[in-house]
Design a protein around this motif. Structure first.
Motif, PDB file in Angstrom:
ATOM      1  N   GLU A   1       0.823  -1.211   0.000  1.00 29.32           N
ATOM      2  CA  GLU A   1       0.000   0.000   0.000  1.00 29.32           C
ATOM      3  C   GLU A   1       0.861   1.266   0.000  1.00 29.32           C
ATOM      4  O   GLU A   1       1.863   1.335   0.705  1.00 29.32           O
ATOM      5  CB  GLU A   1      -0.929  -0.003   1.215  1.00 29.32           C
ATOM      6  CG  GLU A   1      -1.964  -1.108   1.143  1.00 29.32           C
ATOM      7  CD  GLU A   1      -2.848  -1.180   2.366  1.00 29.32           C
ATOM      8  OE1 GLU A   1      -2.508  -0.600   3.414  1.00 29.32           O
ATOM      9  OE2 GLU A   1      -3.890  -1.849   2.271  1.00 29.32           O
ATOM     10  N   GLY A   2       0.435   2.248  -0.770  1.00 24.80           N
ATOM     11  CA  GLY A   2       1.140   3.517  -0.843  1.00 24.80           C
ATOM     12  C   GLY A   2       2.353   3.434  -1.756  1.00 24.80           C
ATOM     13  O   GLY A   2       2.603   2.411  -2.402  1.00 24.80           O
TER      14      GLY A   2
ATOM     15  N   ARG B   1       6.066   2.884  -2.346  1.00 23.81           N
ATOM     16  CA  ARG B   1       7.006   2.056  -1.606  1.00 23.81           C
ATOM     17  C   ARG B   1       8.370   2.027  -2.291  1.00 23.81           C
ATOM     18  O   ARG B   1       8.473   2.060  -3.508  1.00 23.81           O
ATOM     19  CB  ARG B   1       6.476   0.620  -1.513  1.00 23.81           C
ATOM     20  CG  ARG B   1       4.996   0.590  -1.121  1.00 23.81           C
ATOM     21  CD  ARG B   1       4.589  -0.670  -0.477  1.00 23.81           C
ATOM     22  NE  ARG B   1       5.331  -0.950   0.726  1.00 23.81           N
ATOM     23  CZ  ARG B   1       5.118  -0.327   1.894  1.00 23.81           C
ATOM     24  NH1 ARG B   1       4.230   0.597   2.004  1.00 23.81           N
ATOM     25  NH2 ARG B   1       5.834  -0.660   2.950  1.00 23.81           N
TER      26      ARG B   1
ATOM     27  N   TRP C   1       6.764  -3.743   4.590  1.00 19.37           N
ATOM     28  CA  TRP C   1       6.134  -4.949   4.072  1.00 19.37           C
ATOM     29  C   TRP C   1       7.254  -5.925   3.732  1.00 19.37           C
ATOM     30  O   TRP C   1       8.330  -5.511   3.282  1.00 19.37           O
ATOM     31  CB  TRP C   1       5.347  -4.661   2.797  1.00 19.37           C
ATOM     32  CG  TRP C   1       3.993  -4.046   3.002  1.00 19.37           C
ATOM     33  CD1 TRP C   1       3.686  -2.960   3.765  1.00 19.37           C
ATOM     34  CD2 TRP C   1       2.779  -4.477   2.398  1.00 19.37           C
ATOM     35  NE1 TRP C   1       2.357  -2.695   3.669  1.00 19.37           N
ATOM     36  CE2 TRP C   1       1.769  -3.604   2.837  1.00 19.37           C
ATOM     37  CE3 TRP C   1       2.441  -5.501   1.531  1.00 19.37           C
ATOM     38  CZ2 TRP C   1       0.445  -3.736   2.446  1.00 19.37           C
ATOM     39  CZ3 TRP C   1       1.123  -5.627   1.130  1.00 19.37           C
ATOM     40  CH2 TRP C   1       0.138  -4.762   1.589  1.00 19.37           C
TER      41      TRP C   1
ATOM     42  N   ASP D   1      -4.937  -8.405  -4.809  1.00 17.43           N
ATOM     43  CA  ASP D   1      -4.058  -7.280  -4.513  1.00 17.43           C
ATOM     44  C   ASP D   1      -2.779  -7.790  -3.857  1.00 17.43           C
ATOM     45  O   ASP D   1      -2.841  -8.603  -2.926  1.00 17.43           O
ATOM     46  CB  ASP D   1      -4.733  -6.299  -3.550  1.00 17.43           C
ATOM     47  CG  ASP D   1      -5.851  -5.520  -4.193  1.00 17.43           C
ATOM     48  OD1 ASP D   1      -5.826  -5.328  -5.429  1.00 17.43           O
ATOM     49  OD2 ASP D   1      -6.766  -5.082  -3.462  1.00 17.43           O
ATOM     50  N   PHE D   2      -1.647  -7.329  -4.331  1.00 16.61           N
ATOM     51  CA  PHE D   2      -0.342  -7.502  -3.682  1.00 16.61           C
ATOM     52  C   PHE D   2       0.116  -8.954  -3.516  1.00 16.61           C
ATOM     53  O   PHE D   2       0.968  -9.231  -2.671  1.00 16.61           O
ATOM     54  CB  PHE D   2      -0.322  -6.804  -2.318  1.00 16.61           C
ATOM     55  CG  PHE D   2      -0.810  -5.384  -2.360  1.00 16.61           C
ATOM     56  CD1 PHE D   2      -0.221  -4.463  -3.221  1.00 16.61           C
ATOM     57  CD2 PHE D   2      -1.849  -4.970  -1.560  1.00 16.61           C
ATOM     58  CE1 PHE D   2      -0.668  -3.146  -3.271  1.00 16.61           C
ATOM     59  CE2 PHE D   2      -2.303  -3.656  -1.596  1.00 16.61           C
ATOM     60  CZ  PHE D   2      -1.713  -2.743  -2.459  1.00 16.61           C
TER      61      PHE D   2
END
Length: 155
Positions: A17-18, A20, A96, A135-136
């Protein structure tokens, strides 16, 4: 401290998120079929740089939400990953970490690193569980674990 990396993406929006700072660590022993980063597998590949160089670059970017340790396998370079994670947390940013290990199977010597990780994405990539809608993460078996919530629940 030296770290062996495959590469860096200084402003990633797909590795958590955001915005990085994504550090692709070199070396992985899993060799998952269909891995999207097979160039990171060789334990002697990539290049060696000083973690201080990475930390300096992180400090210079006010847009960052945090860093992402990915790979390759970050848990093959625990001391360097821990140094990066600790420095990042000291800057007020989040961390993360992607690993092919399941959370329950992470080696004991990685505990200090996990103390500085906010979100862990665990599990190997499994080609027949690949899902481009996630997601991710790349496959349905992989989990996004908020370690801050886990720590609160397991005090």
């Amino acid at each position: 401290m030296d770290i062996r990396i495959a590469g860096i993406v200084p402003e990633s929006i797909v590795d958590g998120e955001g915005i990085r700072y994504a550090i692709f660590m070199q070396g992985c022993k899993l060799h998952c079929e269909g891995c999207h980063n097979p160039a990171t597998h060789a334990l002697d590949g990539g290049k060696i740089i000083d973690t201080a160089e990475i930390i300096d670059a992180i400090k210079k970017n006010p847009l960052l939400a945090g860093i992402t340790l990915t790979g390759g396998e970050p848990l093959l370079q625990i001391p360097a990953a821990t140094e990066l994670a600790k420095a990042t947390k000291n800057l007020g940013l989040n961390v993360w970490c992607y690993t092919g290990f399941k959370f329950e199977e992470i080696p004991v010597d990685a505990q200090e690193l996990l103390n500085f990780v906010d979100v862990l994405v665990d599990g190997p990539f499994i080609l027949d569980q690949r899902d481009l809608e996630l997601d991710f993460r790349g496959s349905r078996n992989q989990r996004i674990i908020n370690l801050n919530d886990w720590r609160k629940a397991n005090v």
